[in-house]
Design a protein around this motif. Structure first.
Motif, PDB file in Angstrom:
ATOM      1  N   LEU A 169       0.827  -1.209   0.000  1.00 45.87           N
ATOM      2  CA  LEU A 169       0.000   0.000   0.000  1.00 45.87           C
ATOM      3  C   LEU A 169       0.860   1.258   0.000  1.00 45.87           C
ATOM      4  N   ALA A 170       1.991   1.218   0.721  1.00 48.05           N
ATOM      5  CA  ALA A 170       2.908   2.358   0.713  1.00 48.05           C
ATOM      6  C   ALA A 170       3.465   2.578  -0.697  1.00 48.05           C
ATOM      7  N   GLY A 171       3.740   1.487  -1.394  1.00 48.51           N
ATOM      8  CA  GLY A 171       4.196   1.598  -2.780  1.00 48.51           C
ATOM      9  C   GLY A 171       3.138   2.211  -3.677  1.00 48.51           C
ATOM     10  N   ASN A 172       1.872   1.876  -3.432  1.00 49.38           N
ATOM     11  CA  ASN A 172       0.785   2.474  -4.211  1.00 49.38           C
ATOM     12  C   ASN A 172       0.729   3.984  -4.003  1.00 49.38           C
ATOM     13  N   VAL A 173       0.832   4.409  -2.744  1.00 49.32           N
ATOM     14  CA  VAL A 173       0.788   5.844  -2.457  1.00 49.32           C
ATOM     15  C   VAL A 173       2.009   6.548  -3.046  1.00 49.32           C
ATOM     16  N   ALA A 174       3.159   5.907  -2.953  1.00 45.83           N
ATOM     17  CA  ALA A 174       4.385   6.503  -3.493  1.00 45.83           C
ATOM     18  C   ALA A 174       4.314   6.676  -5.005  1.00 45.83           C
TER      19      ALA A 174
ATOM     20  N   PRO B 279       2.804   7.768 -14.199  1.00 49.19           N
ATOM     21  CA  PRO B 279       1.922   7.450 -15.324  1.00 49.19           C
ATOM     22  C   PRO B 279       1.844   5.940 -15.575  1.00 49.19           C
ATOM     23  N   GLY B 280       0.623   5.442 -15.750  1.00 43.53           N
ATOM     24  CA  GLY B 280       0.405   4.039 -16.076  1.00 43.53           C
ATOM     25  C   GLY B 280       0.483   3.088 -14.898  1.00 43.53           C
ATOM     26  N   TYR B 281       0.704   3.589 -13.694  1.00 42.41           N
ATOM     27  CA  TYR B 281       0.828   2.702 -12.528  1.00 42.41           C
ATOM     28  C   TYR B 281      -0.553   2.182 -12.126  1.00 42.41           C
ATOM     29  N   VAL B 282      -0.623   0.889 -11.852  1.00 41.17           N
ATOM     30  CA  VAL B 282      -1.863   0.254 -11.406  1.00 41.17           C
ATOM     31  C   VAL B 282      -1.688  -0.126  -9.940  1.00 41.17           C
ATOM     32  N   SER B 283      -2.655   0.252  -9.091  1.00 38.64           N
ATOM     33  CA  SER B 283      -2.542  -0.054  -7.663  1.00 38.64           C
ATOM     34  C   SER B 283      -2.583  -1.558  -7.444  1.00 38.64           C
ATOM     35  N   ARG B 284      -1.869  -2.007  -6.409  1.00 42.49           N
ATOM     36  CA  ARG B 284      -1.752  -3.433  -6.100  1.00 42.49           C
ATOM     37  C   ARG B 284      -2.216  -3.693  -4.686  1.00 42.49           C
ATOM     38  N   ASP B 285      -2.477  -4.938  -4.407  1.00 46.00           N
ATOM     39  CA  ASP B 285      -2.802  -5.375  -3.049  1.00 46.00           C
ATOM     40  C   ASP B 285      -2.380  -6.834  -2.921  1.00 46.00           C
ATOM     41  N   VAL B 286      -2.194  -7.294  -1.703  1.00 44.03           N
ATOM     42  CA  VAL B 286      -1.802  -8.688  -1.475  1.00 44.03           C
ATOM     43  C   VAL B 286      -3.049  -9.560  -1.434  1.00 44.03           C
ATOM     44  N   PRO B 287      -2.910 -10.869  -1.699  1.00 43.52           N
ATOM     45  CA  PRO B 287      -4.062 -11.762  -1.610  1.00 43.52           C
ATOM     46  C   PRO B 287      -4.644 -11.758  -0.201  1.00 43.52           C
TER      47      PRO B 287
ATOM     48  N   SER C 143      -6.659   7.948 -14.404  1.00 43.34           N
ATOM     49  CA  SER C 143      -6.512   9.355 -14.775  1.00 43.34           C
ATOM     50  C   SER C 143      -6.082   9.454 -16.239  1.00 43.34           C
ATOM     51  N   LEU C 144      -5.884  10.655 -16.698  1.00 42.78           N
ATOM     52  CA  LEU C 144      -5.495  10.849 -18.099  1.00 42.78           C
ATOM     53  C   LEU C 144      -4.176  10.183 -18.447  1.00 42.78           C
ATOM     54  N   ASP C 145      -3.263  10.082 -17.467  1.00 44.36           N
ATOM     55  CA  ASP C 145      -1.970   9.458 -17.743  1.00 44.36           C
ATOM     56  C   ASP C 145      -1.987   7.947 -17.498  1.00 44.36           C
ATOM     57  N   GLY C 146      -3.157   7.374 -17.217  1.00 44.27           N
ATOM     58  CA  GLY C 146      -3.279   5.932 -17.040  1.00 44.27           C
ATOM     59  C   GLY C 146      -3.056   5.451 -15.621  1.00 44.27           C
ATOM     60  N   ASN C 147      -2.812   6.351 -14.687  1.00 40.50           N
ATOM     61  CA  ASN C 147      -2.590   5.976 -13.285  1.00 40.50           C
ATOM     62  C   ASN C 147      -3.924   5.578 -12.654  1.00 40.50           C
ATOM     63  N   GLN C 148      -3.932   4.431 -11.973  1.00 39.73           N
ATOM     64  CA  GLN C 148      -5.178   3.926 -11.380  1.00 39.73           C
ATOM     65  C   GLN C 148      -5.163   3.950  -9.856  1.00 39.73           C
ATOM     66  N   VAL C 149      -4.312   4.761  -9.249  1.00 44.73           N
ATOM     67  CA  VAL C 149      -4.233   4.850  -7.791  1.00 44.73           C
ATOM     68  C   VAL C 149      -5.210   5.910  -7.299  1.00 44.73           C
ATOM     69  N   ASP C 150      -6.125   5.500  -6.416  1.00 38.07           N
ATOM     70  CA  ASP C 150      -7.038   6.427  -5.761  1.00 38.07           C
ATOM     71  C   ASP C 150      -6.521   6.625  -4.336  1.00 38.07           C
ATOM     72  N   ILE C 151      -6.008   7.810  -4.063  1.00 39.70           N
ATOM     73  CA  ILE C 151      -5.364   8.078  -2.771  1.00 39.70           C
ATOM     74  C   ILE C 151      -6.316   7.826  -1.608  1.00 39.70           C
ATOM     75  N   GLU C 152      -7.567   8.225  -1.724  1.00 37.89           N
ATOM     76  CA  GLU C 152      -8.528   8.039  -0.629  1.00 37.89           C
ATOM     77  C   GLU C 152      -8.728   6.562  -0.314  1.00 37.89           C
ATOM     78  N   THR C 153      -8.845   5.745  -1.350  1.00 42.62           N
ATOM     79  CA  THR C 153      -9.012   4.303  -1.155  1.00 42.62           C
ATOM     80  C   THR C 153      -7.772   3.706  -0.508  1.00 42.62           C
ATOM     81  N   GLU C 154      -6.610   4.117  -0.968  1.00 42.39           N
ATOM     82  CA  GLU C 154      -5.361   3.594  -0.407  1.00 42.39           C
ATOM     83  C   GLU C 154      -5.214   3.989   1.066  1.00 42.39           C
ATOM     84  N   LEU C 155      -5.576   5.223   1.403  1.00 46.32           N
ATOM     85  CA  LEU C 155      -5.482   5.660   2.794  1.00 46.32           C
ATOM     86  C   LEU C 155      -6.478   4.909   3.685  1.00 46.32           C
ATOM     87  N   GLU C 156      -7.646   4.586   3.144  1.00 41.96           N
ATOM     88  CA  GLU C 156      -8.611   3.773   3.897  1.00 41.96           C
ATOM     89  C   GLU C 156      -8.043   2.385   4.170  1.00 41.96           C
TER      90      GLU C 156
END
Length: 136
Positions: free
Chosen positions: A36-41, A46-54, A93-106
């Motif tokens: 999750l820290a990597g997602n926020v970082a 551009p183009g980064y897709v958020s990840r999570d563990v199983p 977003s327009l640059d293809g980034n799929q990280v939603d900061i609010e979701t990651e912080l939750e």
């Protein structure tokens, strides 16, 4: 010494080793926190897709020897499939980034709460073993 006593107790008893389960939960939470820290970082990459563990449910299946059973005909049968997977469809977003900061912080807040619970559970059981062994 207390962990060895716990392991010996579990080896003779077919129950759940709560100390080992709490330890594995903490390791899982640590891995999730890192992801999750990597997602926020990478929130502006551009183009980064958020990840999570199983999910941790796989570990629970290995440790819990009790299975749910329908003991009365008037009980409701479960309707959710056992191997259901949640598919996350996020907007980018327009640059293809799929990280939603609010979701990651939750998720980070929930992970922090779960770490606190696992740590308190581990500490409580260690205190109970210490009291039972007469060394406090």
């Amino acid at each position: 010494m207390l962990q060895a006593a716990s392991a010996q107790l579990t080896a003779t008893n077919a129950g759940t080793d709560v100390l080992d389960l709490a330890s594995q939960r903490l390791k899982w939470l640590q891995a999730r926190e890192s992801v999750l820290a990597g997602n926020v970082a990478n929130a502006n990459t551009p183009g980064y897709v958020s990840r999570d563990v199983p999910q941790f449910a796989g570990v629970l299946k290995d440790h819990l020897s009790v299975a749910l059973a329908r003991t009365d005909a008037t009980h409701l049968a479960g309707t959710a499939p056992q191997n259901a997977t949640v598919q996350k469809t996020g907007s980018s977003s327009l640059d293809g980034n799929q990280v939603d900061i609010e979701t990651e912080l939750e998720k980070i807040t929930a992970t922090d709460d779960q770490q606190r619970l696992a740590t308190n559970t581990y500490s409580t059981y260690m205190s109970m073993f210490s009291i039972a062994l007469g060394s406090s």
